[in-house]
Design a protein around this motif. Structure first.
Motif, PDB file in Angstrom:
ATOM      1  N   LEU A  62       0.830  -1.205   0.000  1.00 38.50           N
ATOM      2  CA  LEU A  62       0.000   0.000   0.000  1.00 38.50           C
ATOM      3  C   LEU A  62       0.866   1.258   0.000  1.00 38.50           C
ATOM      4  CD1 LEU A  62      -2.703  -1.130   2.578  1.00 38.50           C
ATOM      5  CD2 LEU A  62      -3.060  -0.753   0.122  1.00 38.50           C
ATOM      6  N   LEU A  63       1.882   1.265   0.834  1.00 41.72           N
ATOM      7  CA  LEU A  63       2.770   2.430   0.911  1.00 41.72           C
ATOM      8  C   LEU A  63       3.514   2.649  -0.397  1.00 41.72           C
ATOM      9  CD1 LEU A  63       4.238   1.867   4.485  1.00 41.72           C
ATOM     10  CD2 LEU A  63       2.637   3.661   3.798  1.00 41.72           C
ATOM     11  N   THR A  64       3.980   1.580  -1.000  1.00 43.75           N
ATOM     12  CA  THR A  64       4.708   1.676  -2.264  1.00 43.75           C
ATOM     13  C   THR A  64       3.807   2.207  -3.368  1.00 43.75           C
ATOM     14  OG1 THR A  64       6.167  -0.141  -1.623  1.00 43.75           O
ATOM     15  CG2 THR A  64       6.047   0.368  -3.970  1.00 43.75           C
ATOM     16  N   ALA A  65       2.580   1.689  -3.441  1.00 45.83           N
ATOM     17  CA  ALA A  65       1.641   2.149  -4.470  1.00 45.83           C
ATOM     18  C   ALA A  65       1.374   3.638  -4.317  1.00 45.83           C
ATOM     19  CB  ALA A  65       0.341   1.347  -4.386  1.00 45.83           C
ATOM     20  N   GLU A  66       1.165   4.074  -3.080  1.00 50.50           N
ATOM     21  CA  GLU A  66       0.906   5.492  -2.855  1.00 50.50           C
ATOM     22  C   GLU A  66       2.132   6.341  -3.194  1.00 50.50           C
ATOM     23  OE1 GLU A  66      -1.434   8.253   0.322  1.00 50.50           O
ATOM     24  OE2 GLU A  66      -0.102   6.737   1.171  1.00 50.50           O
ATOM     25  N   ALA A  67       3.310   5.856  -2.812  1.00 49.02           N
ATOM     26  CA  ALA A  67       4.542   6.587  -3.116  1.00 49.02           C
ATOM     27  C   ALA A  67       4.779   6.692  -4.625  1.00 49.02           C
ATOM     28  CB  ALA A  67       5.736   5.908  -2.452  1.00 49.02           C
ATOM     29  N   ASN A  68       4.266   5.721  -5.371  1.00 52.00           N
ATOM     30  CA  ASN A  68       4.397   5.727  -6.823  1.00 52.00           C
ATOM     31  C   ASN A  68       3.299   6.530  -7.508  1.00 52.00           C
ATOM     32  OD1 ASN A  68       6.749   4.204  -6.903  1.00 52.00           O
ATOM     33  ND2 ASN A  68       5.636   2.272  -6.934  1.00 52.00           N
ATOM     34  N   GLY A  69       2.505   7.237  -6.718  1.00 49.59           N
ATOM     35  CA  GLY A  69       1.507   8.127  -7.281  1.00 49.59           C
ATOM     36  C   GLY A  69       0.120   7.547  -7.442  1.00 49.59           C
ATOM     37  N   GLU A  70      -0.076   6.299  -7.018  1.00 47.83           N
ATOM     38  CA  GLU A  70      -1.405   5.710  -7.106  1.00 47.83           C
ATOM     39  C   GLU A  70      -2.328   6.411  -6.110  1.00 47.83           C
ATOM     40  OE1 GLU A  70      -3.303   1.390  -6.120  1.00 47.83           O
ATOM     41  OE2 GLU A  70      -1.478   1.392  -7.342  1.00 47.83           O
ATOM     42  N   GLU A  71      -3.497   6.786  -6.572  1.00 45.88           N
ATOM     43  CA  GLU A  71      -4.439   7.465  -5.687  1.00 45.88           C
ATOM     44  C   GLU A  71      -4.922   6.499  -4.618  1.00 45.88           C
ATOM     45  OE1 GLU A  71      -8.574   9.952  -5.991  1.00 45.88           O
ATOM     46  OE2 GLU A  71      -7.266   9.820  -7.728  1.00 45.88           O
TER      47      GLU A  71
END
Length: 106
Positions: A62-71
């Protein structure tokens, strides 16, 4: 606001499930130590730690996805999952200490 996507929901539910399993195993470890069953207590702590690793993996996704710009929509379920994880980590750490005390007393 955008809805949480299915993958995010699965990771959040995994976080809750694995954290819950960890807490349950840690409680069973304390109960085993209370009966003097220290080998079982250590096995249960190991299971708790394995569940915490799985919970951390879900959190990291979850943290990685958010850090990669995923809303990412933060909602009560998300907050609950983080609370559940932190409580389980603390409980498992405390269970280890309680087991150590039971070992010293016996």
């Amino acid at each position: 606001m955008n809805e949480m996507n299915q993958e995010q929901l699965q990771e959040i539910m995994g976080l809750i499930i694995y954290a819950g399993n960890a807490k349950s195993d840690a409680m069973e470890a304390i109960q085993a130590a209370k009966k003097g069953e220290f080998e079982l207590a250590e096995e249960k702590i190991k299971l708790a730690e394995e569940s915490l690793v799985q919970a951390h993996q879900a959190q990291t996704k979850l943290l990685t996805a958010e850090a990669n710009g995923e809303e990412f929509k933060v909602n009560l379920l998300t907050i609950h999952s983080q609370d559940h994880l932190m409580t389980s980590i603390t409980f498992t750490d405390l269970a280890k200490e309680v087991i150590d005390v039971y070992k010293r007393v016996s």
